[in-house]
Design an enzyme around this catalytic site. Structure first.
Site, PDB file in Angstrom:
ATOM      1  N   ASP A 180       0.818  -1.224   0.000  1.00  0.00           N
ATOM      2  CA  ASP A 180       0.000   0.000   0.000  1.00  0.00           C
ATOM      3  C   ASP A 180       0.848   1.269   0.000  1.00  0.00           C
ATOM      4  OD1 ASP A 180      -2.070  -1.770   0.113  1.00  0.00           O
ATOM      5  OD2 ASP A 180      -2.895  -1.095   2.017  1.00  0.00           O
ATOM      6  N   ASP A 192      -0.386  -4.536  -3.729  1.00  0.00           N
ATOM      7  CA  ASP A 192      -1.359  -3.447  -3.942  1.00  0.00           C
ATOM      8  C   ASP A 192      -0.694  -2.083  -3.780  1.00  0.00           C
ATOM      9  OD1 ASP A 192      -3.103  -5.628  -3.978  1.00  0.00           O
ATOM     10  OD2 ASP A 192      -3.774  -5.319  -1.920  1.00  0.00           O
TER      11      ASP A 192
END
Length: 558
Positions: A372, A393
């Protein structure tokens, strides 16, 4: 259907949608002057009520939650003025969200035993305040509606309403991995507000689609000038930027920290405010507040000037609040600077940069982390010549974010983990959010490439139901798995997502063995790809073009 009937249906469609975006269309007709005065009065009342009901039904036809729509518009006091109807919808949503904030305060005591839950509630309160603010500026735009600038208004409204949905969803995301029933209670509290916001987006979205489908144009439609932002960017567009303040660790500037410099930005700032940050590693958490607009960060190089932190989910901080730098103000710009989160892969979610402001520009920046790394949270964003590194991600969120000439570098994760470059989070099928990579490079660090056993890496996976990611005219190295894209969980979102690849190159760009999901588009038409270029997709010609940042409006020659 005959030509005449088709023409009538087309006109009716335009009238309906125009009503939705509050174009002044009257549905009433005059009564016969020969009727008696009593009958005339009664007929007018009956006609007005009937017309109001028909207007409500017509507006609600475009929505996914029709019962919620009709219930909210029942408060319109039998008006058939479209502006009043759409304002009633927005007001109902604002009131509902305000009620959620009020009711959520009663949940704090029951959540006191779980710090994560308590933190999630506090996060929600701030997020829902922002959602209300977006609805209010949508309300104000309806009041100022100008038919000659219709497309401009609908673009802004769709952006703000999409963001309002994102903020509500981010509130619910904050309750992941919390204990107790507080998260479920918040979900129930937000159900009606979420439906109302989605309905508002549906109403606004339907106008543009009808015009596009019918290939019709409204004479005199011009883009609204973003005057404040244009002035700011015109001033920024020069090689000899004059900083308003200088930050330097050695004391050679007015301030030694970025946060000190931010406090010098005037209230309700409407002009560019340039903060020049000298080379050095600034170990601090920086947040540009909401409505602190037009701030410009200029460093001395993406590896020389760096803002760093290490907040992370594993140590108890919610993902939204882990950001080393959080941008909440509009019209933010950063050049020649680095943003970093050093928590490492073992600490899970750890954001280096979160962007929650509209019309943000990043040029020649380096954004480093692991899971992230970059949270492209909401609104419109443009990245040029930037380097973003991470593991899982590491580019995620629901902004309309375009990356041009950027490098996405995959790093080595923990054992038995796979890597995903993107995790796009569009919640509503009409939402404007997407991650677009144009003429970028998808690369991997040497530690990743030499790892044993080999690590799998993918272009992305669907965080939310209508996840949307487009990779076009980019170079993809051969370490990317042949199937290209990863699932989130089971069959979730595989039919409703929109993933597309167009004119890519490199050993990892071969689409022969890509996933066969319904939502994956192996071959999109050139005109579809062109629609995701920054000019049309984020209206970048009006704000990026003026910044002096190297910029291509449309598709590139490959």
């Amino acid at each position: 259907m005959g030509v005449k009937k088709l023409a009538i249906a087309s006109i009716a469609s335009i009238l309906l949608v125009a009503c939705v975006v509050a174009v002044a269309i009257s549905f009433t007709s005059k009564s016969n002057e020969d009727n008696s005065s009593n009958n005339t009065s009664n007929n007018k009342v009956d006609s007005h009520i009937s017309t109001s009901t028909k207007s409500v039904h017509a507006i609600c036809q475009s929505t996914d939650y029709k019962q919620t729509c009709e219930k909210s518009l029942a408060r319109a006091n039998n008006t058939n003025d479209p502006k009043d109807l759409i304002k009633v919808e927005f007001s109902a949503t604002i009131n509902d969200l305000s009620s959620v904030i009020k009711n959520s305060k009663s949940l704090i005591q029951e959540a006191s035993k779980d710090p994560r839950t308590k933190d999630a509630l506090h996060t929600c309160e701030g997020l829902l305040d922002v959602a209300i603010d977006d609805l209010r500026r949508s309300f104000d735009d309806i009041n100022m509606l100008d038919l000659t600038k219709l497309q401009d208004y609908t673009d802004d409204l769709k952006t703000w309403l999409s963001a309002a949905i994102t903020y509500q969803e981010t509130c619910l995301d904050a309750f992941e991995n919390t204990t107790g029933e507080t998260g479920e209670k918040m979900k129930k509290l937000l159900k009606n507000a979420g439906e109302l916001t989605s309905n508002g987006l549906a109403m606004v979205s339907s106008f543009g689609s009808v015009l596009k489908n019918l290939n019709l144009k409204i004479p005199g439609v011009n883009r609204r000038l973003l005057n404040t932002h244009e002035r700011m960017l015109q001033e920024v567009n020069s090689n000899g930027l004059k900083p308003n303040v200088v930050v330097a660790l050695d004391g050679s500037g007015q301030y030694k920290s970025v946060n000190e410099a931010l406090r010098a930005v005037p209230q309700k700032n409407t002009q560019k405010f340039v903060i020049f940050i000298k080379a050095g590693v600034y170990n601090e958490y920086v947040e540009i507040p909401r409505k602190v607009n037009n701030v410009v960060f200029i460093g001395e190089g993406p590896t020389k000037t760096k803002i760093t932190g290490s907040k992370n989910f594993a140590d108890g901080t919610g993902t939204f609040k882990t950001a080393t730098v959080g941008v909440n103000g509009d019209n933010f710009m950063a050049k020649d600077i680095g943003f970093e989160n050093t928590a490492g892969p073992i600490k899970h979610q750890a954001v280096a940069l979160r962007v929650s402001g509209d019309m943000a520009i990043f040029h020649n920046c380096q954004i480093d982390g692991y899971q992230d790394t970059l949270y492209v949270h909401s609104y419109r964003q443009f990245f040029r010549d930037c380097t973003i590194s991470g593991t899982i991600d590491f580019i995620f969120g629901d902004a309309s974010a375009v990356f041009q000439n950027c490098k996405m570098i995959v790093r080595k994760p923990m054992a038995e983990q796979a890597c995903m470059v993107t995790a796009q989070g569009r919640k509503d099928r009409r939402g404007v959010g997407a991650i677009v990579m144009q003429n970028c490079q998808v690369l991997a660090e040497q530690d990743f490439l030499t790892a044993q056993p080999p690590i799998k890496a993918y272009l992305g996976r669907p965080w939310k139901e209508f996840s949307r990611t487009i990779i076009m005219q980019s170079s993809i190295d051969g370490f990317i798995a042949p199937e290209g894209w990863s699932v989130w969980a089971g069959n979730f979102a595989l039919d409703t997502l929109f993933y597309a690849e167009y004119q890519n190159r490199g050993a990892g760009s071969n689409t022969n063995n890509r996933v066969n999901w319904r939502g994956y588009q192996k071959n999109i038409a050139p005109q579809v790809a062109a629609g995701f270029a920054p000019g049309p997709f984020i209206r970048a010609d009006e704000w990026v073009k003026l910044s002096g940042v190297p910029y291509e409006s449309g598709l590139m020659k490959v």
